[in-house]
Design a protein around this motif. Structure first.
Motif, PDB file in Angstrom:
ATOM      1  N   VAL A 272       0.858  -1.191   0.000  1.00  0.00           N
ATOM      2  CA  VAL A 272       0.000   0.000   0.000  1.00  0.00           C
ATOM      3  C   VAL A 272       0.890   1.236   0.000  1.00  0.00           C
ATOM      4  O   VAL A 272       1.826   1.334   0.786  1.00  0.00           O
ATOM      5  CB  VAL A 272      -0.956  -0.017   1.212  1.00  0.00           C
ATOM      6  CG1 VAL A 272      -1.784   1.264   1.266  1.00  0.00           C
ATOM      7  CG2 VAL A 272      -1.855  -1.246   1.161  1.00  0.00           C
ATOM      8  N   ASP A 273       0.576   2.185  -0.881  1.00  0.00           N
ATOM      9  CA  ASP A 273       1.423   3.369  -1.013  1.00  0.00           C
ATOM     10  C   ASP A 273       0.785   4.614  -0.389  1.00  0.00           C
ATOM     11  O   ASP A 273      -0.379   4.609   0.007  1.00  0.00           O
ATOM     12  CB  ASP A 273       1.788   3.620  -2.480  1.00  0.00           C
ATOM     13  CG  ASP A 273       0.572   3.834  -3.375  1.00  0.00           C
ATOM     14  OD1 ASP A 273      -0.508   4.219  -2.883  1.00  0.00           O
ATOM     15  OD2 ASP A 273       0.709   3.614  -4.587  1.00  0.00           O
ATOM     16  N   ALA A 274       1.579   5.671  -0.332  1.00  0.00           N
ATOM     17  CA  ALA A 274       1.146   6.924   0.298  1.00  0.00           C
ATOM     18  C   ALA A 274      -0.036   7.550  -0.432  1.00  0.00           C
ATOM     19  O   ALA A 274      -0.911   8.159   0.206  1.00  0.00           O
ATOM     20  CB  ALA A 274       2.310   7.902   0.370  1.00  0.00           C
ATOM     21  N   ALA A 275      -0.103   7.408  -1.750  1.00  0.00           N
ATOM     22  CA  ALA A 275      -1.214   7.991  -2.507  1.00  0.00           C
ATOM     23  C   ALA A 275      -2.535   7.334  -2.120  1.00  0.00           C
ATOM     24  O   ALA A 275      -3.551   8.020  -1.952  1.00  0.00           O
ATOM     25  CB  ALA A 275      -0.962   7.846  -4.009  1.00  0.00           C
ATOM     26  N   PHE A 276      -2.520   6.011  -1.937  1.00  0.00           N
ATOM     27  CA  PHE A 276      -3.749   5.338  -1.527  1.00  0.00           C
ATOM     28  C   PHE A 276      -4.132   5.764  -0.112  1.00  0.00           C
ATOM     29  O   PHE A 276      -5.298   6.054   0.163  1.00  0.00           O
ATOM     30  CB  PHE A 276      -3.621   3.812  -1.615  1.00  0.00           C
ATOM     31  CG  PHE A 276      -4.922   3.142  -1.320  1.00  0.00           C
ATOM     32  CD1 PHE A 276      -5.866   2.980  -2.318  1.00  0.00           C
ATOM     33  CD2 PHE A 276      -5.231   2.712  -0.039  1.00  0.00           C
ATOM     34  CE1 PHE A 276      -7.104   2.406  -2.048  1.00  0.00           C
ATOM     35  CE2 PHE A 276      -6.450   2.139   0.251  1.00  0.00           C
ATOM     36  CZ  PHE A 276      -7.393   1.982  -0.761  1.00  0.00           C
ATOM     37  N   ALA A 277      -3.167   5.812   0.788  1.00  0.00           N
ATOM     38  CA  ALA A 277      -3.449   6.232   2.168  1.00  0.00           C
ATOM     39  C   ALA A 277      -4.063   7.628   2.179  1.00  0.00           C
ATOM     40  O   ALA A 277      -5.011   7.891   2.928  1.00  0.00           O
ATOM     41  CB  ALA A 277      -2.175   6.193   3.005  1.00  0.00           C
ATOM     42  N   ALA A 278      -3.555   8.527   1.354  1.00  0.00           N
ATOM     43  CA  ALA A 278      -4.104   9.888   1.290  1.00  0.00           C
ATOM     44  C   ALA A 278      -5.539   9.869   0.780  1.00  0.00           C
ATOM     45  O   ALA A 278      -6.396  10.594   1.297  1.00  0.00           O
ATOM     46  CB  ALA A 278      -3.225  10.759   0.402  1.00  0.00           C
ATOM     47  N   ASP A 279      -5.831   9.034  -0.217  1.00  0.00           N
ATOM     48  CA  ASP A 279      -7.192   8.953  -0.743  1.00  0.00           C
ATOM     49  C   ASP A 279      -8.153   8.332   0.264  1.00  0.00           C
ATOM     50  O   ASP A 279      -9.339   8.635   0.266  1.00  0.00           O
ATOM     51  CB  ASP A 279      -7.225   8.149  -2.049  1.00  0.00           C
ATOM     52  CG  ASP A 279      -6.614   8.912  -3.211  1.00  0.00           C
ATOM     53  OD1 ASP A 279      -6.406  10.147  -3.097  1.00  0.00           O
ATOM     54  OD2 ASP A 279      -6.340   8.263  -4.244  1.00  0.00           O
ATOM     55  N   GLU A 280      -7.639   7.468   1.133  1.00  0.00           N
ATOM     56  CA  GLU A 280      -8.503   6.894   2.162  1.00  0.00           C
ATOM     57  C   GLU A 280      -8.782   7.921   3.259  1.00  0.00           C
ATOM     58  O   GLU A 280      -9.801   7.844   3.936  1.00  0.00           O
ATOM     59  CB  GLU A 280      -7.911   5.598   2.728  1.00  0.00           C
ATOM     60  CG  GLU A 280      -8.987   4.758   3.328  1.00  0.00           C
ATOM     61  CD  GLU A 280      -8.636   3.313   3.574  1.00  0.00           C
ATOM     62  OE1 GLU A 280      -9.473   2.645   4.195  1.00  0.00           O
ATOM     63  OE2 GLU A 280      -7.555   2.841   3.200  1.00  0.00           O
TER      64      GLU A 280
ATOM     65  N   LEU B 126       0.778   7.682   5.184  1.00  0.00           N
ATOM     66  CA  LEU B 126       0.953   6.239   5.082  1.00  0.00           C
ATOM     67  C   LEU B 126       1.216   5.641   6.461  1.00  0.00           C
ATOM     68  O   LEU B 126       0.710   4.559   6.781  1.00  0.00           O
ATOM     69  CB  LEU B 126       2.089   5.903   4.109  1.00  0.00           C
ATOM     70  CG  LEU B 126       2.387   4.421   3.891  1.00  0.00           C
ATOM     71  CD1 LEU B 126       1.153   3.675   3.391  1.00  0.00           C
ATOM     72  CD2 LEU B 126       3.548   4.262   2.918  1.00  0.00           C
ATOM     73  N   GLU B 127       1.981   6.327   7.279  1.00  0.00           N
ATOM     74  CA  GLU B 127       2.279   5.815   8.628  1.00  0.00           C
ATOM     75  C   GLU B 127       1.006   5.659   9.451  1.00  0.00           C
ATOM     76  O   GLU B 127       0.802   4.635  10.113  1.00  0.00           O
ATOM     77  CB  GLU B 127       3.275   6.735   9.348  1.00  0.00           C
ATOM     78  CG  GLU B 127       4.644   6.781   8.702  1.00  0.00           C
ATOM     79  CD  GLU B 127       4.700   7.616   7.409  1.00  0.00           C
ATOM     80  OE1 GLU B 127       3.855   8.522   7.200  1.00  0.00           O
ATOM     81  OE2 GLU B 127       5.586   7.327   6.586  1.00  0.00           O
ATOM     82  N   ALA B 128       0.138   6.677   9.409  1.00  0.00           N
ATOM     83  CA  ALA B 128      -1.126   6.597  10.152  1.00  0.00           C
ATOM     84  C   ALA B 128      -2.018   5.498   9.567  1.00  0.00           C
ATOM     85  O   ALA B 128      -2.694   4.778  10.308  1.00  0.00           O
ATOM     86  CB  ALA B 128      -1.836   7.940  10.137  1.00  0.00           C
ATOM     87  N   TRP B 129      -2.017   5.379   8.235  1.00  0.00           N
ATOM     88  CA  TRP B 129      -2.808   4.331   7.589  1.00  0.00           C
ATOM     89  C   TRP B 129      -2.358   2.964   8.095  1.00  0.00           C
ATOM     90  O   TRP B 129      -3.182   2.131   8.471  1.00  0.00           O
ATOM     91  CB  TRP B 129      -2.654   4.407   6.067  1.00  0.00           C
ATOM     92  CG  TRP B 129      -3.540   3.450   5.332  1.00  0.00           C
ATOM     93  CD1 TRP B 129      -4.780   3.704   4.841  1.00  0.00           C
ATOM     94  CD2 TRP B 129      -3.271   2.071   5.048  1.00  0.00           C
ATOM     95  NE1 TRP B 129      -5.306   2.570   4.260  1.00  0.00           N
ATOM     96  CE2 TRP B 129      -4.392   1.554   4.362  1.00  0.00           C
ATOM     97  CE3 TRP B 129      -2.199   1.224   5.292  1.00  0.00           C
ATOM     98  CZ2 TRP B 129      -4.469   0.229   3.933  1.00  0.00           C
ATOM     99  CZ3 TRP B 129      -2.274  -0.100   4.862  1.00  0.00           C
ATOM    100  CH2 TRP B 129      -3.398  -0.586   4.190  1.00  0.00           C
ATOM    101  N   ARG B 130      -1.046   2.748   8.089  1.00  0.00           N
ATOM    102  CA  ARG B 130      -0.535   1.439   8.528  1.00  0.00           C
ATOM    103  C   ARG B 130      -0.874   1.161   9.993  1.00  0.00           C
ATOM    104  O   ARG B 130      -1.293   0.055  10.341  1.00  0.00           O
ATOM    105  CB  ARG B 130       0.975   1.369   8.296  1.00  0.00           C
ATOM    106  CG  ARG B 130       1.299   1.205   6.833  1.00  0.00           C
ATOM    107  CD  ARG B 130       2.765   0.999   6.588  1.00  0.00           C
ATOM    108  NE  ARG B 130       2.968   0.683   5.170  1.00  0.00           N
ATOM    109  CZ  ARG B 130       4.053   0.975   4.497  1.00  0.00           C
ATOM    110  NH1 ARG B 130       5.067   1.565   5.103  1.00  0.00           N
ATOM    111  NH2 ARG B 130       4.146   0.660   3.231  1.00  0.00           N
ATOM    112  N   GLU B 131      -0.694   2.146  10.836  1.00  0.00           N
ATOM    113  CA  GLU B 131      -0.989   1.952  12.264  1.00  0.00           C
ATOM    114  C   GLU B 131      -2.471   1.641  12.476  1.00  0.00           C
ATOM    115  O   GLU B 131      -2.829   0.695  13.171  1.00  0.00           O
ATOM    116  CB  GLU B 131      -0.584   3.204  13.045  1.00  0.00           C
ATOM    117  CG  GLU B 131      -0.853   3.090  14.529  1.00  0.00           C
ATOM    118  CD  GLU B 131      -0.475   4.365  15.268  1.00  0.00           C
ATOM    119  OE1 GLU B 131      -1.254   4.785  16.145  1.00  0.00           O
ATOM    120  OE2 GLU B 131       0.593   4.941  14.955  1.00  0.00           O
ATOM    121  N   GLY B 132      -3.342   2.437  11.869  1.00  0.00           N
ATOM    122  CA  GLY B 132      -4.778   2.251  12.046  1.00  0.00           C
ATOM    123  C   GLY B 132      -5.284   0.951  11.452  1.00  0.00           C
ATOM    124  O   GLY B 132      -6.099   0.250  12.068  1.00  0.00           O
TER     125      GLY B 132
END
Length: 153
Positions: free
Chosen positions: A92-100, A107-113
């Motif tokens: 999973v990349d930073a662009a996807f994390a931002a879109d979520e 991306l760090e917050a996405w991975r943690e959550g």
């Protein structure tokens, strides 16, 4: 809600099948994530392939629709899938994390959550989450009702 959307956009519903669901695994999270969608910030979501299988749900397809409900099960919007890909957790990349758009969108917050979320949801069904598990990464548009629909919908 589906009937109103289908009547207004018959060309968009050649396949009348759709799902009715909510984001997250509890009422407060469902409402929090739905609010992000309604605000226009959230236009992506991620779900483990194993979760679809455990619920007996079909995998989404590009162009498929789902009615997103609030935490109490009331339908609020119709979403249409525009992009799908399979990944594992490290993919999973930073662009996807931002879109979520959850937490601070990083991306760090996405991975943690998501690590916490999938550990919790897997444990609830008697499974153990692994970073190698397949994830459906889905981007979407809000297509109904008109006051919430994306312009390009």
């Amino acid at each position: 809600m589906w009937a109103a959307y289908a009547a207004a956009h018959p060309e968009a519903v050649a396949d009348p099948e759709h799902t009715v669901e909510h984001f997250g695994d509890h009422e407060a999270l469902a409402d929090e994530l739905l609010d992000l969608v309604l605000s226009g910030r959230k236009r992506a979501t991620a779900e483990l392939v194993a979760e679809f299988a455990a619920r007996g749900d079909r995998m989404p397809r590009i162009g498929s629709h789902w009615i997103a409900c609030d935490g109490r099960g009331a339908p609020r919007i119709v979403i249409r899938s525009t992009e799908l890909r399979l990944s594992d957790f490290p993919g999973v990349d930073a662009a996807f994390a931002a879109d979520e758009a959850e937490d601070d969108g990083s991306l760090e917050a996405w991975r943690e959550g998501h690590r916490r979320y999938w550990q919790r949801t897997c444990a609830a069904r008697g499974a153990e989450w692994r970073e190698s598990d397949e994830i459906v990464l889905e981007r979407f548009l809000v297509v109904w009702p008109p006051e919430h629909a994306d312009r390009r919908a």
